[in-house]
Write a protein that holds these residues in place. Structure first.
Motif, PDB file in Angstrom:
ATOM      1  N   UNK A 188      13.546  26.730  10.378  1.00 35.97           N
ATOM      2  CA  UNK A 188      14.675  26.770   9.455  1.00 35.97           C
ATOM      3  C   UNK A 188      14.856  28.063   8.701  1.00 35.97           C
ATOM      4  N   UNK A 189      13.991  29.061   8.954  1.00 37.16           N
ATOM      5  CA  UNK A 189      14.095  30.325   8.231  1.00 37.16           C
ATOM      6  C   UNK A 189      13.682  30.164   6.781  1.00 37.16           C
ATOM      7  N   UNK A 190      14.227  31.013   5.915  1.00 40.71           N
ATOM      8  CA  UNK A 190      13.883  30.998   4.491  1.00 40.71           C
ATOM      9  C   UNK A 190      15.067  30.527   3.669  1.00 40.71           C
ATOM     10  N   UNK A 191      14.825  29.560   2.803  1.00 42.43           N
ATOM     11  CA  UNK A 191      15.856  29.050   1.895  1.00 42.43           C
ATOM     12  C   UNK A 191      15.347  29.178   0.464  1.00 42.43           C
ATOM     13  N   UNK A 192      16.218  29.672  -0.435  1.00 42.62           N
ATOM     14  CA  UNK A 192      15.872  29.811  -1.846  1.00 42.62           C
ATOM     15  C   UNK A 192      16.663  28.795  -2.652  1.00 42.62           C
ATOM     16  N   UNK A 193      15.971  27.996  -3.449  1.00 37.58           N
ATOM     17  CA  UNK A 193      16.617  26.931  -4.215  1.00 37.58           C
ATOM     18  C   UNK A 193      16.181  27.005  -5.674  1.00 37.58           C
ATOM     19  N   UNK A 194      17.089  26.684  -6.614  1.00 36.67           N
ATOM     20  CA  UNK A 194      16.693  26.601  -8.022  1.00 36.67           C
ATOM     21  C   UNK A 194      15.998  25.271  -8.293  1.00 36.67           C
ATOM     22  N   UNK A 195      14.891  25.300  -9.004  1.00 36.83           N
ATOM     23  CA  UNK A 195      14.162  24.095  -9.356  1.00 36.83           C
ATOM     24  C   UNK A 195      14.014  24.042 -10.869  1.00 36.83           C
ATOM     25  N   UNK A 196      14.580  23.028 -11.495  1.00 36.20           N
ATOM     26  CA  UNK A 196      14.487  22.913 -12.947  1.00 36.20           C
ATOM     27  C   UNK A 196      13.181  22.239 -13.337  1.00 36.20           C
ATOM     28  N   UNK A 197      12.768  22.447 -14.583  1.00 32.71           N
ATOM     29  CA  UNK A 197      11.495  21.894 -15.032  1.00 32.71           C
ATOM     30  C   UNK A 197      11.487  20.377 -14.960  1.00 32.71           C
ATOM     31  N   UNK A 198      12.622  19.749 -15.136  1.00 30.05           N
ATOM     32  CA  UNK A 198      12.680  18.284 -15.065  1.00 30.05           C
ATOM     33  C   UNK A 198      12.436  17.784 -13.650  1.00 30.05           C
TER      34      UNK A 198
END
Length: 202
Positions: A188-198
């Motif tokens: 799938x290659x590289x994916x960047x995702x935002x992850x919140x503290x919650x």
């Protein structure tokens, strides 16, 4: 101990002490805690070490130091991976690398008043910390969550969509406490995702 008692001036003058963790190696000063002016103390963030600080205490010949209280200054982020379905696991293949956003270093501004101590995580440019890296073997995805690594990071913020009452994005974004996590998989290659503290699993 006697050695500690001898550090206090006999004339009754106060001695002041602050605490830093981890202990630094004098042979590599800028690899650990270091200061150039005696006021600003810095330490690089490498993802492997927690950084702690104990505020100033004082003592004299008759009133020795009391126990210091240390404060954790980084967030420990633990990363687990799993697939929602086995078909997803087959499509993505093995997880080969995971990185997380952080700041490059921590700076502590010291003051004679403990209440004036400030922490600055934006002294240097942001950096990417490696949580997991094994391109040769990788980690198989399954339906069971599996911990593959962790890192000590500075507090960070990310921009995420605002969700309306109907459960759909409103088109606006908001800034929240969290991180950008990049995941590289076999197919799938590289994916960047935002992850919140919650969202983080403690």
């Amino acid at each position: 101990s006697v050695a500690q008692t001898l550090k206090y001036p006999i004339n009754g003058d106060d001695v002041y002490c602050v605490g830093f963790h981890p202990q630094s190696d004098p042979a590599y000063p800028k690899a650990g805690w270091y200061t150039e002016d005696g006021i600003n103390v810095s330490h690089p963030i490498n993802g492997c070490e927690d950084l702690m600080f104990a505020g100033m205490i004082s003592g004299d010949w008759n009133n020795h130091f009391q126990t210091q209280s240390y404060k954790h200054l980084l967030t420990w982020v633990k990363v687990s991976v799993c697939a929602m379905t086995m078909e997803t696991a087959r499509q993505w293949g093995k997880v080969t690398k995971v990185t997380i956003s952080s700041k490059d270093s921590l700076n502590i501004n010291l003051s004679t008043n403990p209440a004036n101590v400030t922490y600055d995580y934006t002294k240097d440019s942001p950096k990417i910390l490696t949580v997991y890296d094994d391109e040769a073997t990788g980690t198989e995805l399954s339906l069971t969550s599996k911990v593959i690594g962790s890192a000590f990071c500075s507090p960070m913020t990310v921009s995420v969509p605002v969700i309306g009452n109907d459960g759909k994005p409103t088109g606006a974004n908001k800034t929240v406490a969290g991180y950008e996590v990049s995941i590289t998989t076999e197919h799938g290659g590289t994916k960047t995702i935002p992850v919140t503290l919650s969202d983080l699993d403690y």
